[in-house]
Write an enzyme that holds these catalytic residues in place. Structure first.
Site, short mmCIF file in Angstrom:
data_model
loop_
_atom_site.label_atom_id
_atom_site.label_comp_id
_atom_site.label_asym_id
_atom_site.label_seq_id
_atom_site.Cartn_x
_atom_site.Cartn_y
_atom_site.Cartn_z
N TYR A 1 75.38 -23.80 51.85
CA TYR A 1 74.90 -24.77 51.18
C TYR A 1 76.04 -26.15 52.06
O TYR A 1 75.27 -27.23 52.50
CB TYR A 1 75.01 -24.91 49.43
CG TYR A 1 74.83 -25.96 49.08
CD1 TYR A 1 73.77 -26.62 48.86
CD2 TYR A 1 75.58 -26.91 48.67
CE1 TYR A 1 73.18 -27.61 48.24
CE2 TYR A 1 75.50 -28.14 47.72
CZ TYR A 1 73.97 -28.51 47.82
OH TYR A 1 73.53 -29.66 47.27
N ILE B 1 74.99 -33.84 39.81
CA ILE B 1 74.25 -34.41 38.80
C ILE B 1 73.38 -33.38 37.98
O ILE B 1 73.32 -32.13 38.40
CB ILE B 1 73.38 -34.78 40.41
CG1 ILE B 1 74.11 -35.78 41.62
CG2 ILE B 1 71.90 -36.09 39.56
CD1 ILE B 1 74.66 -37.15 40.99
#
Ligand code: NAD
Length: 246
Positions: A154, A187
């Site tokens: 990632y 988030i």
């Protein structure tokens, strides 16, 4: 459609950060194309957004597949005639410590997060060059800047997004196309809901502004970058992380 309206395509727009960006750009007066691999959800999200008065349309496809990307843009241009704003938001995570990280999970994450953004940027910028105006907004991550144990794939994909952003910003600046990245921190979305409680607590404790981010926090920056107010900004990475990385 009013030709003066801007047309925005958001990949991975069916939920989370992508959907919040679609909503924000819709309320800015853009026509919004929600593109996602989850075709039913993309349709439902476009329907929900259209109830707020925005002109919307859903297209489905996998951003890592060139034929799907061509098809998505053909349908979008068929409907609205142009693309002014591209938001490369589609992303996945397949976390594992390096020694256990499987090649298939490396490939999947790189293909969706990085190759997908490249494929969409290539097709969209061709359309934008003809109109001599464009905005490309890439969703990176602070993990691409600082790395994270268990997220080598990632982190590499999100660091790659920054290189893609800066190189395409340099190439496309002369065509009046800006390219910027947003690097969100923590988030609250489906992606972070999967985190173990301990990892979540550790993250939250390290955020100076003492709260997790919301999809809307990211969407406000996308709205700014897509607007005329940001016309002199290109090749930048804007952090949206409550001060986590300074
Ligand atoms: P999410 O999982 O809710 O949304 C991702 C969307 O991408 C989904 O709708 C999914 O169906 C779509 N998608 C996945 N693979 C796809 C493919 N191959 N083709 C097309 N669409 C595909 O997650 P999110 O948190 O809203 O993430 C949005 C972006 O923000 C991602 O790029 C993610 O890496 C990035 N980001 C998220 C956070 C966070 O804390 N949530 C932090 C930094 C960066």
């Amino acid at each position: 459609m009013n030709q003066l309206k801007k047309v925005a395509l958001i990949t991975g727009g069916a939920r989370g950060i992508g959907y919040a960006i679609a909503g924000e750009l819709g309320s800015d007066g853009c026509c919004v194309i929600i593109s996602d691999i989850l075709s039913d959800l993309a349709g439902e999200s476009a329907e929900k957004l259209s109830q707020t008065g925005a002109e919307t349309f859903a297209v489905s496809g996998d951003v890592s597949k060139p034929a799907d990307v061509d098809d998505m843009f053909d349908k979008a241009v068929g409907r609205f005639g142009k693309i002014d704003i591209l938001v490369n938001n589609a992303g996945v995570a397949r976390d594992a410590l390096l020694l256990r990280l499987e090649e298939k999970d490396w490939d999947l994450v790189m293909n969706v997060n990085l190759k997908g953004a490249f494929l969409c940027t290539k097709v969209a910028s061709r359309i934008m060059i003809k109109n001599r105006w464009g905005r490309i907004i890439n969703i990176s991550s602070i993990i691409g800047l600082i790395g994270n144990a268990g997220q080598a794939n990632y982190a590499a994909s999100k660091a790659g997004i920054i290189g893609l952003t800066k190189s395409s910003a340099r190439e496309l600046a002369g065509r009046n196309i800006t390219v910027n990245a947003i690097a969100p921190g923590f988030i609250e979305t489906e992606m972070t809901r999967k985190l173990p409680e301990a990892a979540r607590e550790a993250y939250l404790a390290s955020i100076p502004l003492r709260r997790p981010g919301t999809p809307r926090d990211v969407a406000s920056i996308a709205s700014f970058l897509a607007s005329d107010k940001a016309e002199y900004i290109t090749g930048q990475v804007i952090h949206c992380d409550g001060g986590l990385v300074m």
